[in-house]
Write a protein that holds these residues in place. Structure first.
Motif, PDB file in Angstrom:
ATOM      1  N   PHE A 128       0.540  -1.130   0.089  1.00  0.00           N
ATOM      2  CA  PHE A 128       0.074  -0.119   0.000  1.00  0.00           C
ATOM      3  C   PHE A 128       0.975   1.228  -0.024  1.00  0.00           C
ATOM      4  N   ALA A 129       0.342   2.294  -0.387  1.00  0.00           N
ATOM      5  CA  ALA A 129       1.052   3.600  -0.533  1.00  0.00           C
ATOM      6  C   ALA A 129       1.294   4.217   0.930  1.00  0.00           C
ATOM      7  N   ASP A 130       2.684   4.534   1.168  1.00  0.00           N
ATOM      8  CA  ASP A 130       3.160   5.032   2.539  1.00  0.00           C
ATOM      9  C   ASP A 130       3.576   6.394   2.229  1.00  0.00           C
ATOM     10  N   TYR A 131       3.140   7.138   3.287  1.00  0.00           N
ATOM     11  CA  TYR A 131       3.674   8.783   3.341  1.00  0.00           C
ATOM     12  C   TYR A 131       4.251   8.759   4.532  1.00  0.00           C
ATOM     13  N   SER A 132       4.291   7.957   5.560  1.00  0.00           N
ATOM     14  CA  SER A 132       4.988   8.172   6.751  1.00  0.00           C
ATOM     15  C   SER A 132       6.272   8.980   6.848  1.00  0.00           C
ATOM     16  N   THR A 133       6.982   9.096   5.831  1.00  0.00           N
ATOM     17  CA  THR A 133       8.213   9.878   6.003  1.00  0.00           C
ATOM     18  C   THR A 133       8.150  11.348   5.461  1.00  0.00           C
ATOM     19  N   SER A 134       6.840  11.750   5.183  1.00  0.00           N
ATOM     20  CA  SER A 134       6.515  13.211   4.847  1.00  0.00           C
ATOM     21  C   SER A 134       6.843  14.105   6.042  1.00  0.00           C
ATOM     22  N   ASN A 135       7.137  15.365   5.556  1.00  0.00           N
ATOM     23  CA  ASN A 135       7.562  16.392   6.845  1.00  0.00           C
ATOM     24  C   ASN A 135       7.577  17.730   6.280  1.00  0.00           C
ATOM     25  N   TRP A 136       7.520  18.529   7.504  1.00  0.00           N
ATOM     26  CA  TRP A 136       7.777  19.937   7.225  1.00  0.00           C
ATOM     27  C   TRP A 136       9.227  20.393   7.002  1.00  0.00           C
TER      28      TRP A 136
END
Length: 249
Positions: free
Chosen positions: A188-196
């Motif tokens: 599944f798509a994972d966006y957990s490393t996204s950040n400001w």
């Protein structure tokens, strides 16, 4: 425009309450979910045009109704229809969830219950500062709308509650950009490393010109309208037809 302190107070108030227990698709919505694995995009979120909204987003509660096909079409493929959950509206009682809640008491119906349970997402607006996604058509207005899922929203929310964040990220002068990173986990798509971003960035001349020309969206205008009695009856009938395996009429 709400201050960062006001947003924090509202978020903590929501957490305190919860601890005890559609907008039409168009090319104004940036389809970041179509990015390739390993790609990134940089967004700059903007305030809601509705001055009465203490947040810079709106929460959506939708229910997906799956159908095996379309009535009268022999070669139709499975379709999925989204309907608004009445719990999204003040004082609303959702007839679908009233039915589905009881299913979780039966282990044989739990999977079915999850299928028809409400799905939470959040509507934002802002600029796509950078990104490799190729779109078939790009709207003239560069202020885009974003439908953000719970995983990304928790990253946004956690940072807003962090005392080290001193300025609201939507501030035109001292705000910060948000980097969305797409990977995969368990298929599944994972966006957990996204950040400001770690550094603030003032909006540039082109971005300010776009705001002055097009103005900010009132996000409430892109939220599903509250169903009336007739619409609720139709939604209930659609739900029953979906559960019974009937085609979409």
């Amino acid at each position: 425009m709400a201050t960062l302190q006001e947003i924090r107070a509202k978020l903590k108030e929501q957490e305190s309450r919860s601890s005890g227990n559609g907008a039409p698709m168009d090319n104004g919505i940036y389809p970041f979910w179509n990015m390739e694995e390993g790609d990134s995009a940089v967004f700059r979120f903007l305030p809601d045009g509705d001055q009465d909204n203490p947040y810079f987003w709106k929460e959506r509660l939708m229910i997906k109704l799956p159908f095996a096909g379309v009535k009268g079409e022999t070669d139709s493929k499975p379709v999925q229809v989204q309907v608004p959950c009445m719990e999204m509206y003040e004082g609303g009682t959702c007839p679908i969830l009233s039915e589905v809640r009881g299913w979780f008491k039966d282990p044989n119906l739990e999977d079915m219950g999850r299928k028809y349970w409400k799905k939470r997402s959040y509507l934002f607006q802002g600029f796509v500062v950078s990104g490799s996604l190729k779109e078939e058509s790009v709207p003239e207005n560069p202020i885009r709308r974003f439908i953000i899922g719970p995983q990304i929203f928790q990253i946004i929310k956690a940072s807003l509650l962090d005392p080290d964040m001193e300025e609201i990220p939507t501030d035109y002068t001292n705000g910060i950009d948000f980097r969305l990173n797409k990977s995969s986990k368990g298929g599944f798509a994972d966006y957990s490393t996204s950040n400001w971003s770690r550094r603030s960035r003032p909006l540039d001349d082109a971005e300010m010109e776009a705001i002055n020309k097009f103005d900010l969206f009132n996000l409430d205008n892109f939220m599903p309208k509250r169903p009336g009695d007739v619409e609720l009856k139709v939604i209930q009938e659609m739900f029953e037809a979906s559960v019974d395996g009937e085609p979409y009429d």
